[in-house]
Design a protein around this motif. Structure first.
Motif, PDB file in Angstrom:
ATOM      1  N   LEU A  56      22.282  34.976  42.006  1.00  0.00           N
ATOM      2  CA  LEU A  56      23.432  35.879  42.047  1.00  0.00           C
ATOM      3  C   LEU A  56      23.129  37.168  41.283  1.00  0.00           C
ATOM      4  CD1 LEU A  56      26.376  36.510  42.740  1.00  0.00           C
ATOM      5  CD2 LEU A  56      27.051  35.274  40.677  1.00  0.00           C
ATOM      6  N   ALA A  57      22.480  37.042  40.128  1.00  0.00           N
ATOM      7  CA  ALA A  57      22.121  38.229  39.352  1.00  0.00           C
ATOM      8  C   ALA A  57      21.175  39.132  40.138  1.00  0.00           C
ATOM      9  CB  ALA A  57      21.487  37.815  38.025  1.00  0.00           C
ATOM     10  N   SER A  58      20.246  38.519  40.869  1.00  0.00           N
ATOM     11  CA  SER A  58      19.311  39.307  41.681  1.00  0.00           C
ATOM     12  C   SER A  58      20.043  40.021  42.809  1.00  0.00           C
ATOM     13  CB  SER A  58      18.214  38.401  42.236  1.00  0.00           C
ATOM     14  OG  SER A  58      17.368  39.111  43.100  1.00  0.00           O
ATOM     15  N   GLN A  59      20.996  39.313  43.450  1.00  0.00           N
ATOM     16  CA  GLN A  59      21.722  39.913  44.557  1.00  0.00           C
ATOM     17  C   GLN A  59      22.702  40.982  44.087  1.00  0.00           C
ATOM     18  OE1 GLN A  59      23.460  36.426  46.270  1.00  0.00           O
ATOM     19  NE2 GLN A  59      21.566  35.728  47.238  1.00  0.00           N
ATOM     20  N   ILE A  60      23.209  40.866  42.870  1.00  0.00           N
ATOM     21  CA  ILE A  60      24.229  41.800  42.387  1.00  0.00           C
ATOM     22  C   ILE A  60      23.621  43.074  41.812  1.00  0.00           C
ATOM     23  CG2 ILE A  60      24.525  41.254  39.932  1.00  0.00           C
ATOM     24  CD1 ILE A  60      27.331  41.092  42.489  1.00  0.00           C
ATOM     25  N   GLU A  61      22.264  43.068  41.642  1.00  0.00           N
ATOM     26  CA  GLU A  61      21.616  44.192  40.938  1.00  0.00           C
ATOM     27  C   GLU A  61      21.908  45.532  41.599  1.00  0.00           C
ATOM     28  OE1 GLU A  61      17.406  46.345  40.536  1.00  0.00           O
ATOM     29  OE2 GLU A  61      17.446  44.321  41.412  1.00  0.00           O
ATOM     30  N   VAL A  62      21.693  45.604  42.932  1.00  0.00           N
ATOM     31  CA  VAL A  62      21.883  46.883  43.624  1.00  0.00           C
ATOM     32  C   VAL A  62      23.329  47.343  43.508  1.00  0.00           C
ATOM     33  CG1 VAL A  62      21.782  48.015  45.862  1.00  0.00           C
ATOM     34  CG2 VAL A  62      19.998  46.424  45.209  1.00  0.00           C
ATOM     35  N   MET A  63      24.269  46.412  43.651  1.00  0.00           N
ATOM     36  CA  MET A  63      25.688  46.774  43.551  1.00  0.00           C
ATOM     37  C   MET A  63      26.024  47.276  42.148  1.00  0.00           C
ATOM     38  SD  MET A  63      26.960  43.324  45.475  1.00  0.00           S
ATOM     39  CE  MET A  63      25.997  42.697  46.861  1.00  0.00           C
ATOM     40  N   VAL A  73      32.495  42.210  44.166  1.00  0.00           N
ATOM     41  CA  VAL A  73      33.557  41.203  44.196  1.00  0.00           C
ATOM     42  C   VAL A  73      33.354  40.255  45.371  1.00  0.00           C
ATOM     43  CG1 VAL A  73      36.025  40.858  44.543  1.00  0.00           C
ATOM     44  CG2 VAL A  73      35.223  42.620  42.986  1.00  0.00           C
ATOM     45  N   GLY A  74      32.955  40.803  46.514  1.00  0.00           N
ATOM     46  CA  GLY A  74      32.676  39.949  47.668  1.00  0.00           C
ATOM     47  C   GLY A  74      31.552  38.976  47.394  1.00  0.00           C
ATOM     48  N   GLU A  75      30.499  39.436  46.720  1.00  0.00           N
ATOM     49  CA  GLU A  75      29.369  38.564  46.404  1.00  0.00           C
ATOM     50  C   GLU A  75      29.798  37.457  45.445  1.00  0.00           C
ATOM     51  OE1 GLU A  75      26.563  39.016  47.978  1.00  0.00           O
ATOM     52  OE2 GLU A  75      25.595  37.296  47.043  1.00  0.00           O
ATOM     53  N   LEU A  76      30.641  37.809  44.446  1.00  0.00           N
ATOM     54  CA  LEU A  76      31.125  36.801  43.498  1.00  0.00           C
ATOM     55  C   LEU A  76      31.993  35.767  44.214  1.00  0.00           C
ATOM     56  CD1 LEU A  76      32.030  38.893  40.323  1.00  0.00           C
ATOM     57  CD2 LEU A  76      29.843  37.914  41.006  1.00  0.00           C
ATOM     58  N   SER A  77      32.855  36.246  45.122  1.00  0.00           N
ATOM     59  CA  SER A  77      33.714  35.327  45.872  1.00  0.00           C
ATOM     60  C   SER A  77      32.885  34.397  46.741  1.00  0.00           C
ATOM     61  CB  SER A  77      34.691  36.126  46.725  1.00  0.00           C
ATOM     62  OG  SER A  77      35.490  35.272  47.493  1.00  0.00           O
ATOM     63  N   TYR A  78      31.844  34.935  47.365  1.00  0.00           N
ATOM     64  CA  TYR A  78      30.969  34.098  48.200  1.00  0.00           C
ATOM     65  C   TYR A  78      30.272  33.041  47.347  1.00  0.00           C
ATOM     66  CZ  TYR A  78      27.052  32.757  51.126  1.00  0.00           C
ATOM     67  OH  TYR A  78      26.135  32.032  51.822  1.00  0.00           O
ATOM     68  N   HIS A  79      29.812  33.445  46.141  1.00  0.00           N
ATOM     69  CA  HIS A  79      29.163  32.480  45.251  1.00  0.00           C
ATOM     70  C   HIS A  79      30.137  31.379  44.848  1.00  0.00           C
ATOM     71  CE1 HIS A  79      26.359  31.134  42.119  1.00  0.00           C
ATOM     72  NE2 HIS A  79      27.425  30.960  41.370  1.00  0.00           N
ATOM     73  N   ALA A  80      31.396  31.755  44.586  1.00  0.00           N
ATOM     74  CA  ALA A  80      32.388  30.774  44.150  1.00  0.00           C
ATOM     75  C   ALA A  80      32.739  29.786  45.257  1.00  0.00           C
ATOM     76  CB  ALA A  80      33.653  31.496  43.682  1.00  0.00           C
ATOM     77  N   PHE A  98      32.227  45.074  34.511  1.00  0.00           N
ATOM     78  CA  PHE A  98      32.046  45.756  35.805  1.00  0.00           C
ATOM     79  C   PHE A  98      33.003  45.170  36.844  1.00  0.00           C
ATOM     80  CE2 PHE A  98      29.572  46.076  39.860  1.00  0.00           C
ATOM     81  CZ  PHE A  98      29.710  47.458  40.004  1.00  0.00           C
ATOM     82  N   VAL A  99      32.931  43.873  37.103  1.00  0.00           N
ATOM     83  CA  VAL A  99      33.871  43.197  37.996  1.00  0.00           C
ATOM     84  C   VAL A  99      34.151  41.809  37.441  1.00  0.00           C
ATOM     85  CG1 VAL A  99      33.307  44.431  40.124  1.00  0.00           C
ATOM     86  CG2 VAL A  99      31.988  42.423  39.481  1.00  0.00           C
ATOM     87  N   TRP A 100      35.258  41.231  37.895  1.00  0.00           N
ATOM     88  CA  TRP A 100      35.668  39.899  37.439  1.00  0.00           C
ATOM     89  C   TRP A 100      36.250  39.132  38.615  1.00  0.00           C
ATOM     90  CZ3 TRP A 100      34.852  37.397  32.979  1.00  0.00           C
ATOM     91  CH2 TRP A 100      35.540  36.225  32.777  1.00  0.00           C
ATOM     92  N   TRP A 101      35.882  37.865  38.710  1.00  0.00           N
ATOM     93  CA  TRP A 101      36.459  36.980  39.730  1.00  0.00           C
ATOM     94  C   TRP A 101      37.015  35.736  39.034  1.00  0.00           C
ATOM     95  CZ3 TRP A 101      36.187  31.981  41.089  1.00  0.00           C
ATOM     96  CH2 TRP A 101      36.756  31.617  42.310  1.00  0.00           C
ATOM     97  N   PRO A 102      38.264  35.324  39.430  1.00  0.00           N
ATOM     98  CA  PRO A 102      39.129  35.948  40.435  1.00  0.00           C
ATOM     99  C   PRO A 102      39.716  37.264  39.942  1.00  0.00           C
ATOM    100  CG  PRO A 102      40.189  34.040  39.436  1.00  0.00           C
ATOM    101  CD  PRO A 102      38.809  34.071  38.877  1.00  0.00           C
ATOM    102  N   GLU A 103      39.986  38.160  40.896  1.00  0.00           N
ATOM    103  CA  GLU A 103      40.404  39.508  40.525  1.00  0.00           C
ATOM    104  C   GLU A 103      41.750  39.524  39.808  1.00  0.00           C
ATOM    105  OE1 GLU A 103      39.231  42.705  43.501  1.00  0.00           O
ATOM    106  OE2 GLU A 103      39.354  40.940  44.785  1.00  0.00           O
TER     107      GLU A 103
END
Length: 422
Positions: A56-63, A73-80, A98-103
């Motif tokens: 997840l950390a690798s996928q979130i880097e670009v964002m 947020v979409g990536e975090l929701s998909y992970h959850a 930066f972002v938090w899930w759930p929003e």
């Protein structure tokens, strides 16, 4: 009368001794089995959680780098959706959220710990607290915080413990009845069963089975034990299959995240990542790269007149032709809609980019036949150079886009290099 009395007394004594030995053996074996199994299961769970957190950390880097909170947020929701996560947060390198899930939830995590490049995992009661750094190019871009529940594992632990207790009770009762009537004959299968339980607890080889020599209580006990081993064997095989499928699914999702589904070439996410890397590398190595921004002419007319299937066919054909035009070290991307980009690495001068643009114009203008009709497709190309025109990725993309629009406004089916006379 004395001999029968001595016989019954000896039987009771031997029965009590045998039951004591068996009870102690089973308790020790069950405790070892339970401890080993729980420890290994928790280690595997922690390893799996840490692996998914790292992915997840690798996928979130670009964002995180580009400040794309919506995609994050979409990536975090998909992970959850695939992990038992209660909370997931992403912090910037300066410890700002930066972002938090759930929003809708209030962030409960404190500021990230002081980390270099090493993740942190802590088990707190029935939860796993994970901190993983988001590693960019030679530096930490931020941190990912995950809080996962362990309720399912503790529920399974309760069922497993109840099963072990039930097994011990069955062994104890069966051994007592059989020892009372035929102590010596009953002791051998009980001993064999105890040894099998010990071997299974240490080797975790659930393919082993207890021999059933007689159809009595001990035989039924052995049968139940074999059924338990069979279920554990099936469970072990299913767990392995699930892990293989999860890994395959993760690999497939990783590929889809960086590949355009329609054309099969790189998508915009990969383009943004590669463009920044290439600009930084070019400036460091004092080389030159070119960005070609390509927009198809008359694509909306094709979609409206011939249908979306015809439009998809045109996009696939153009993508194939672009790949045929570029060099081996160059990369093609579909940015979305009818927009494409080509990243030329290590070019000697602007003439190399212009020659590629001419080849692309000629290739795209060759007839594209769909259902025996020619699609009236051309393209307009904008060219920008680094470091000649820009020294950062955002500016380079903006200049290539401006040059492309200039090509459209001055006649279409042509290319314009940024800063060059038209």
């Amino acid at each position: 009368m004395g001999q029968p009395e001595r016989y019954h007394s000896l039987a009771r004594q031997l029965t009590l001794q045998n039951l004591l030995i068996i009870a102690v053996s089973l308790l020790i074996a069950g405790s070892l089995s339970f401890s080993l199994f729980w420890t290994m299961m928790m280690q595997r769970l922690e390893s799996s959680s840490l692996l998914h957190a790292t992915q997840l950390a690798s996928q979130i880097e670009v964002m995180l780098v580009f400040g794309d909170r919506s995609a994050a947020v979409g990536e975090l929701s998909y992970h959850a959706d695939y992990r038992p996560a209660n909370e997931i947060g992403v912090y910037q390198a300066n410890a700002d959220l930066f972002v938090w899930w759930p929003e809708t939830a209030v962030p409960s995590a404190q500021q990230p710990p002081t980390l270099d490049v090493l993740p942190s995992l802590k088990r707190n009661n029935r939860e796993l607290i994970i901190w993983v750094p988001v590693i960019g190019k030679d530096r930490v871009e931020g941190f990912v915080y995950i809080r996962e529940q362990l309720d399912q594992e503790y529920a399974w632990l309760t069922r497993f413990l109840a099963g072990q207790l039930m097994l011990i009770v069955l062994v104890f009762v069966g051994a007592g009845i059989w020892s009372w009537h035929a102590n010596r004959r009953a002791f051998r299968p009980l001993k064999a069963l105890t040894e099998l339980a010990t071997e299974v607890s240490h080797s975790r080889n659930f393919k082993l089975r207890a021999p059933i020599r007689q159809h009595d209580d001990i035989g039924r006990l052995s049968s139940h034990f074999n059924e338990l081993l069979k279920r554990l064997e099936f469970w072990q095989r299913d767990m392995h299959q699930q892990l293989v499928e999860q890994q395959a699914h993760s690999d497939a999702m990783q590929a889809l995240a960086h590949c355009d589904e329609l054309t099969g070439i790189n998508n915009r996410l990969t383009f943004n990542k590669h463009l920044g890397q290439e600009v930084n590398y070019t400036l460091t190595q004092q080389q030159k790269i070119a960005l070609l921004f390509i927009d198809l002419d008359n694509f909306k007319f094709v979609n409206d007149t011939f249908g979306h299937n015809a439009g998809d066919f045109v996009l696939q054909t153009v993508a194939e032709r672009l790949q045929e035009c570029v060099r081996q070290q160059d990369e093609c991307y579909r940015l979305g809609g009818d927009e494409f980009a080509i990243l030329m690495r290590s070019i000697p001068d602007a003439l190399a980019a212009e020659q590629l643009a001419k080849r692309i114009l000629q290739s795209v203008q060759e007839p594209i036949h769909y259902l025996q009709q020619v699609m009236p497709i051309g393209c307009s190309i904008g060219i920008a150079l680094c470091p000649e025109n820009a020294d950062n990725a955002a500016l380079l993309l903006e200049q290539a886009d401006q040059a492309m629009y200039q090509a459209k406004h001055t006649g279409r089916n042509r290319f314009v290099r940024y800063g060059a006379p038209v």
